[in-house]
Scaffold this active site. Structure first.
Site, short mmCIF file in Angstrom:
data_model
loop_
_atom_site.label_atom_id
_atom_site.label_comp_id
_atom_site.label_asym_id
_atom_site.label_seq_id
_atom_site.Cartn_x
_atom_site.Cartn_y
_atom_site.Cartn_z
N LYS A 189 -4.21 -2.03 11.38
CA LYS A 189 -2.84 -2.55 11.33
C LYS A 189 -1.97 -1.89 12.41
O LYS A 189 -1.18 -2.56 13.07
CB LYS A 189 -2.19 -2.27 9.96
CG LYS A 189 -2.90 -2.91 8.78
CD LYS A 189 -2.17 -2.65 7.47
CE LYS A 189 -2.12 -1.20 7.03
NZ LYS A 189 -3.43 -0.62 6.64
N ARG A 208 -11.28 9.01 13.40
CA ARG A 208 -10.01 8.76 14.10
C ARG A 208 -9.36 10.04 14.62
O ARG A 208 -9.32 11.06 13.93
CB ARG A 208 -9.07 8.06 13.11
CG ARG A 208 -7.75 7.67 13.67
CD ARG A 208 -7.13 6.59 12.84
NE ARG A 208 -6.60 7.07 11.57
CZ ARG A 208 -5.84 6.32 10.79
NH1 ARG A 208 -5.56 5.07 11.13
NH2 ARG A 208 -5.39 6.81 9.65
N ARG A 250 3.07 -2.11 -0.24
CA ARG A 250 1.72 -1.67 -0.57
C ARG A 250 1.41 -1.91 -2.04
O ARG A 250 0.34 -1.52 -2.51
CB ARG A 250 1.57 -0.20 -0.26
CG ARG A 250 0.53 0.06 0.84
CD ARG A 250 0.62 1.51 1.23
NE ARG A 250 -0.53 1.99 1.92
CZ ARG A 250 -0.51 2.38 3.20
NH1 ARG A 250 0.56 2.25 3.92
NH2 ARG A 250 -1.59 2.88 3.73
N ARG A 254 -7.85 7.00 -0.88
CA ARG A 254 -6.94 5.98 -0.31
C ARG A 254 -7.54 4.59 -0.48
O ARG A 254 -6.82 3.63 -0.74
CB ARG A 254 -6.68 6.28 1.17
CG ARG A 254 -5.75 7.47 1.37
CD ARG A 254 -5.85 8.05 2.76
NE ARG A 254 -5.36 7.16 3.79
CZ ARG A 254 -5.72 7.24 5.08
NH1 ARG A 254 -6.58 8.16 5.49
NH2 ARG A 254 -5.23 6.40 5.95
N ARG A 267 -5.78 13.39 11.29
CA ARG A 267 -4.80 13.40 10.21
C ARG A 267 -5.39 14.09 8.99
O ARG A 267 -6.57 13.91 8.69
CB ARG A 267 -4.44 11.94 9.84
CG ARG A 267 -3.17 11.46 10.49
CD ARG A 267 -2.94 10.00 10.32
NE ARG A 267 -2.96 9.52 8.93
CZ ARG A 267 -2.68 8.26 8.59
NH1 ARG A 267 -2.35 7.37 9.53
NH2 ARG A 267 -2.74 7.88 7.34
P1 AMP Z 1 -0.73 5.05 6.54
O1 AMP Z 1 -0.27 5.78 7.76
O2 AMP Z 1 -0.23 3.64 6.47
O3 AMP Z 1 -2.22 5.16 6.33
O4 AMP Z 1 -0.05 5.80 5.31
C1 AMP Z 1 -0.31 7.17 5.04
C2 AMP Z 1 0.13 7.54 3.64
O5 AMP Z 1 1.55 7.35 3.51
C3 AMP Z 1 -0.46 6.71 2.50
O6 AMP Z 1 -1.75 7.17 2.13
C4 AMP Z 1 0.57 6.93 1.41
O7 AMP Z 1 0.45 8.23 0.83
C5 AMP Z 1 1.86 6.90 2.20
N1 AMP Z 1 2.41 5.52 2.29
C6 AMP Z 1 2.42 4.72 3.41
N2 AMP Z 1 2.99 3.53 3.12
C7 AMP Z 1 3.35 3.59 1.80
C8 AMP Z 1 3.96 2.66 0.91
N3 AMP Z 1 4.34 1.44 1.29
N4 AMP Z 1 4.14 3.06 -0.37
C9 AMP Z 1 3.80 4.28 -0.78
N5 AMP Z 1 3.20 5.20 0.00
C10 AMP Z 1 2.97 4.86 1.29
#
Ligand code: AMP
Length: 214
Positions: free
Chosen positions: A13, A127, A88, A171, A160
């Site tokens: 994404k 990554r 999400r 996740r 990360r």
């Molecule tokens: P990402 O960078 O999109 O993989 O997001 C990293 C982490 O941020 C996720 O594993 C969640 O802990 C948190 N996170 C990101 N987007 C959301 C969301 N819409 N709602 C809740 N937690 C989020």
């Protein structure tokens, strides 16, 4: 144009969203990036979010919904925005619909990206991200020219914290339980499409461009 990109972690994404938003002249709003910036800055919301992120769980809805509302109503989002990683879950999607309504905005495209779970695991665990510019690499599939160093800006590359295998598994399971139901929520809405994101970056981009221009 306002767009929602959703799909499992590691599906691409971020990579696709940056390219598409630049091509369309709209802002890319990645919820994970907003949260990581809040953690780094040590804000109250960042402190609240950190333990959830480290555990691979979703940050509470009230935290992320407020942050998104502030971001999509900012001046630089007037020409349009692409949401990556928000909503999400269904409660977030409902809150988004309400807030868009209140601000006289709407989502024109919702794109669901998919790839097999084994590929997601492989992509996430390899990554590497540049600390300075955020550019992404992969240890095996797109390694940097010089180990540990960004090709774009010479910044330092890091993994990360939540890209460790045990957190990735968590996740992916949170995704199955909470985010996958968004498919039902959005599948009958106008402007909804699904794309197979298992291929090469540029091939996936062509599919994305096509459904967005649709
Ligand atoms: P990402 O960078 O999109 O993989 O997001 C990293 C982490 O941020 C996720 O594993 C969640 O802990 C948190 N996170 C990101 N987007 C959301 C969301 N819409 N709602 C809740 N937690 C989020």
């Amino acid at each position: 144009m306002n767009i929602v990109l959703f799909g499992p972690p590691g599906v691409g994404k971020g990579t696709q969203g940056i390219q598409l938003s630049e091509a369309l002249g709209i802002v890319q709003i990645a919820m994970g990036d907003l949260l990581r910036a809040a953690v780094k800055d040590g804000t109250v919301l960042g402190i609240k979010a950190k333990s959830f992120m480290d555990a691979g769980k979703l940050v509470p809805d009230n935290v992320v919904i407020g942050m998104i509302e502030e971001r999509i109503t900012a001046a630089d989002a007037e020409a349009g925005f692409l949401l990556d990683g928000f909503p999400r879950n269904v409660a977030q999607a409902e809150a988004l619909a309400l807030m868009l309504d209140e601000h006289g905005l709407k989502i024109e495209r919702v794109v669901f990206m998919s790839a097999p779970e084994s590929m997601l695991l492989e992509r996430l665990s390899g990554r590497l991200i540049c600390k300075a510019c955020g550019f992404g690499f992969h240890r095996h599939y797109s390694p940097p020219r010089e180990e540990g160093c960004c090709d774009q800006c010479s910044g330092e590359l890091y993994q990360r914290d939540d890209d460790r295998e045990e957190v990735i598994v968590q996740r992916l399971s949170v995704y199955q339980e909470q985010t996958q139901p968004l498919l039902d929520y959005y599948s009958n809405s106008n402007g909804f499409s699904k794309i197979d994101a298992a291929g090469e970056v540029q091939d996936v981009y062509k599919k994305l461009e096509k459904v967005v221009q649709g």
